[in-house]
Each structure stands twice: as C-alpha cells, then as structure tokens.
Design a protein around this motif. Structure first.
Motif, PDB file in Angstrom:
ATOM      1  N   ALA A  20    -117.511  21.678  54.697  1.00 53.51           N
ATOM      2  CA  ALA A  20    -118.074  21.925  56.019  1.00 53.51           C
ATOM      3  C   ALA A  20    -118.440  20.620  56.709  1.00 53.51           C
ATOM      4  CB  ALA A  20    -119.290  22.842  55.920  1.00 53.51           C
ATOM      5  N   ASN A  21    -119.045  19.699  55.990  1.00 54.56           N
ATOM      6  CA  ASN A  21    -119.417  18.407  56.594  1.00 54.56           C
ATOM      7  C   ASN A  21    -118.198  17.611  57.012  1.00 54.56           C
ATOM      8  OD1 ASN A  21    -122.269  18.425  56.645  1.00 54.56           O
ATOM      9  ND2 ASN A  21    -122.310  18.117  54.435  1.00 54.56           N
ATOM     10  N   LYS A  22    -117.156  17.621  56.199  1.00 55.72           N
ATOM     11  CA  LYS A  22    -115.921  16.916  56.562  1.00 55.72           C
ATOM     12  C   LYS A  22    -115.317  17.511  57.834  1.00 55.72           C
ATOM     13  CE  LYS A  22    -114.663  15.456  51.922  1.00 55.72           C
ATOM     14  NZ  LYS A  22    -113.729  15.646  50.803  1.00 55.72           N
ATOM     15  N   LEU A  23    -115.277  18.846  57.891  1.00 56.99           N
ATOM     16  CA  LEU A  23    -114.717  19.510  59.061  1.00 56.99           C
ATOM     17  C   LEU A  23    -115.594  19.278  60.291  1.00 56.99           C
ATOM     18  CD1 LEU A  23    -113.601  22.796  57.299  1.00 56.99           C
ATOM     19  CD2 LEU A  23    -112.087  21.080  58.308  1.00 56.99           C
ATOM     20  N   LEU A  24    -116.905  19.327  60.127  1.00 55.14           N
ATOM     21  CA  LEU A  24    -117.808  19.072  61.246  1.00 55.14           C
ATOM     22  C   LEU A  24    -117.614  17.674  61.811  1.00 55.14           C
ATOM     23  CD1 LEU A  24    -121.218  20.709  60.311  1.00 55.14           C
ATOM     24  CD2 LEU A  24    -119.863  21.134  62.351  1.00 55.14           C
ATOM     25  N   ASN A  25    -117.428  16.701  60.949  1.00 52.92           N
ATOM     26  CA  ASN A  25    -117.194  15.332  61.419  1.00 52.92           C
ATOM     27  C   ASN A  25    -115.931  15.250  62.261  1.00 52.92           C
ATOM     28  OD1 ASN A  25    -119.503  14.204  60.321  1.00 52.92           O
ATOM     29  ND2 ASN A  25    -118.510  13.744  58.374  1.00 52.92           N
ATOM     30  N   ARG A  26    -114.889  15.937  61.835  1.00 53.22           N
ATOM     31  CA  ARG A  26    -113.632  15.944  62.584  1.00 53.22           C
ATOM     32  C   ARG A  26    -113.807  16.668  63.925  1.00 53.22           C
ATOM     33  NH1 ARG A  26    -109.747  13.381  64.451  1.00 53.22           N
ATOM     34  NH2 ARG A  26    -107.792  14.470  64.622  1.00 53.22           N
ATOM     35  N   ILE A  27    -114.511  17.796  63.897  1.00 51.87           N
ATOM     36  CA  ILE A  27    -114.751  18.556  65.125  1.00 51.87           C
ATOM     37  C   ILE A  27    -115.561  17.718  66.110  1.00 51.87           C
ATOM     38  CG2 ILE A  27    -115.949  20.567  66.086  1.00 51.87           C
ATOM     39  CD1 ILE A  27    -115.206  22.000  63.383  1.00 51.87           C
ATOM     40  N   LYS A  28    -116.551  16.994  65.610  1.00 53.06           N
ATOM     41  CA  LYS A  28    -117.375  16.147  66.483  1.00 53.06           C
ATOM     42  C   LYS A  28    -116.535  15.064  67.156  1.00 53.06           C
ATOM     43  CE  LYS A  28    -121.700  16.725  63.983  1.00 53.06           C
ATOM     44  NZ  LYS A  28    -122.693  16.039  63.158  1.00 53.06           N
ATOM     45  N   GLN A  29    -115.518  14.561  66.455  1.00 51.49           N
ATOM     46  CA  GLN A  29    -114.642  13.546  67.035  1.00 51.49           C
ATOM     47  C   GLN A  29    -113.804  14.119  68.177  1.00 51.49           C
ATOM     48  OE1 GLN A  29    -112.346  12.306  63.654  1.00 51.49           O
ATOM     49  NE2 GLN A  29    -113.881  10.816  62.967  1.00 51.49           N
ATOM     50  N   LEU A  30    -113.443  15.394  68.061  1.00 54.32           N
ATOM     51  CA  LEU A  30    -112.551  16.016  69.035  1.00 54.32           C
ATOM     52  C   LEU A  30    -113.280  16.754  70.157  1.00 54.32           C
ATOM     53  CD1 LEU A  30    -109.985  17.523  66.494  1.00 54.32           C
ATOM     54  CD2 LEU A  30    -109.690  15.473  67.907  1.00 54.32           C
ATOM     55  N   ALA A  46    -120.155  23.498  67.012  1.00 56.58           N
ATOM     56  CA  ALA A  46    -120.406  22.523  65.948  1.00 56.58           C
ATOM     57  C   ALA A  46    -121.899  22.309  65.752  1.00 56.58           C
ATOM     58  CB  ALA A  46    -119.708  21.204  66.279  1.00 56.58           C
ATOM     59  N   LYS A  47    -122.642  22.245  66.860  1.00 52.36           N
ATOM     60  CA  LYS A  47    -124.097  22.096  66.759  1.00 52.36           C
ATOM     61  C   LYS A  47    -124.705  23.287  66.020  1.00 52.36           C
ATOM     62  CE  LYS A  47    -125.679  18.688  69.431  1.00 52.36           C
ATOM     63  NZ  LYS A  47    -126.488  17.611  68.943  1.00 52.36           N
ATOM     64  N   GLY A  48    -124.249  24.485  66.341  1.00 53.29           N
ATOM     65  CA  GLY A  48    -124.746  25.686  65.678  1.00 53.29           C
ATOM     66  C   GLY A  48    -124.395  25.724  64.205  1.00 53.29           C
ATOM     67  N   LEU A  49    -123.174  25.350  63.871  1.00 49.52           N
ATOM     68  CA  LEU A  49    -122.752  25.320  62.472  1.00 49.52           C
ATOM     69  C   LEU A  49    -123.544  24.283  61.691  1.00 49.52           C
ATOM     70  CD1 LEU A  49    -118.905  25.674  62.940  1.00 49.52           C
ATOM     71  CD2 LEU A  49    -120.434  27.338  61.860  1.00 49.52           C
ATOM     72  N   GLU A  50    -123.765  23.143  62.311  1.00 56.31           N
ATOM     73  CA  GLU A  50    -124.545  22.089  61.664  1.00 56.31           C
ATOM     74  C   GLU A  50    -125.986  22.562  61.417  1.00 56.31           C
ATOM     75  OE1 GLU A  50    -124.833  17.330  62.126  1.00 56.31           O
ATOM     76  OE2 GLU A  50    -125.046  18.472  63.981  1.00 56.31           O
ATOM     77  N   ALA A  51    -126.547  23.253  62.386  1.00 58.35           N
ATOM     78  CA  ALA A  51    -127.913  23.772  62.238  1.00 58.35           C
ATOM     79  C   ALA A  51    -127.981  24.794  61.106  1.00 58.35           C
ATOM     80  CB  ALA A  51    -128.378  24.400  63.544  1.00 58.35           C
ATOM     81  N   ARG A  52    -126.981  25.638  61.033  1.00 62.47           N
ATOM     82  CA  ARG A  52    -126.977  26.635  59.947  1.00 62.47           C
ATOM     83  C   ARG A  52    -126.804  25.954  58.599  1.00 62.47           C
ATOM     84  NH1 ARG A  52    -123.244  31.875  58.876  1.00 62.47           N
ATOM     85  NH2 ARG A  52    -124.190  32.360  56.882  1.00 62.47           N
ATOM     86  N   LEU A  53    -125.946  24.966  58.550  1.00 63.18           N
ATOM     87  CA  LEU A  53    -125.685  24.260  57.301  1.00 63.18           C
ATOM     88  C   LEU A  53    -126.921  23.522  56.802  1.00 63.18           C
ATOM     89  CD1 LEU A  53    -123.286  23.702  55.378  1.00 63.18           C
ATOM     90  CD2 LEU A  53    -122.836  21.658  56.699  1.00 63.18           C
ATOM     91  N   THR A  54    -127.671  22.948  57.717  1.00 56.25           N
ATOM     92  CA  THR A  54    -128.860  22.188  57.327  1.00 56.25           C
ATOM     93  C   THR A  54    -130.110  23.054  57.249  1.00 56.25           C
ATOM     94  OG1 THR A  54    -129.338  21.561  59.615  1.00 56.25           O
ATOM     95  CG2 THR A  54    -127.975  20.036  58.319  1.00 56.25           C
ATOM     96  N   GLY A  55    -129.991  24.310  57.669  1.00 52.41           N
ATOM     97  CA  GLY A  55    -131.138  25.217  57.599  1.00 52.41           C
ATOM     98  C   GLY A  55    -132.118  25.054  58.733  1.00 52.41           C
ATOM     99  N   THR A  56    -131.691  24.438  59.839  1.00 56.44           N
ATOM    100  CA  THR A  56    -132.590  24.233  60.971  1.00 56.44           C
ATOM    101  C   THR A  56    -132.289  25.182  62.120  1.00 56.44           C
ATOM    102  OG1 THR A  56    -131.155  22.512  61.881  1.00 56.44           O
ATOM    103  CG2 THR A  56    -132.954  21.794  60.435  1.00 56.44           C
TER     104      THR A  56
END
Length: 72
Positions: A20-30, A46-56
């Motif tokens: 997920a982190n690898k894919l998020l990094n790629r999505i953030k670039q695009l 991506a912001k929402g997925l990152e928030a869910r992944l980090t529990g925030t």
C-alpha cells in the motif's frame, strides 16, 4: 492510475502496508490537488487511503465535520 488506486485500496483493506505504501507513493507522484479533475480525485482518494492505513481517518473526519466541510 485507476488500476493503481484499485490495487492500493485492496492492499489497504488487507492490511498489506508495504504494498500500500509503495502504491501510495506512486499515486502521489501522478496526482495533484491542482491538476485536472482525475488528478484531484486521485489526490483525495490517496489522502483517504493514507489516513486509513495510518489509522488517522477518524481524526480527519472529525476535523472536517467541525469545520462544516462534510454535509449529509
């Protein structure tokens, strides 16, 4: 981009943090908050997925509702 988002969503749902982190990094670039409509949508997702992944996610939701930015 659509495939990257789908793969990332699946990785987040299955708690595969590494993928997920690898894919998020790629999505953030695009993606971009000031790009075209699809780039902006990808940025928000991506912001929402990152928030869910980090529990925030709950913290972000609460901050939006107190600002009056989420209406039902």
């Amino acid at each position: 981009m659509k495939n990257l988002l789908m793969l990332c969503m699946e990785s987040v749902a299955s708690n595969d943090h590494n993928t997920a982190n690898k894919l998020l990094n790629r999505i953030k670039q695009l993606s971009s908050p000031s790009g075209n409509a699809f780039q902006r949508l990808a940025h928000c997702l991506a912001k929402g997925l990152e928030a869910r992944l980090t529990g925030t996610g709950n913290l972000i939701y609460r901050s939006l509702t107190t600002k009056g930015e989420v209406n039902f």
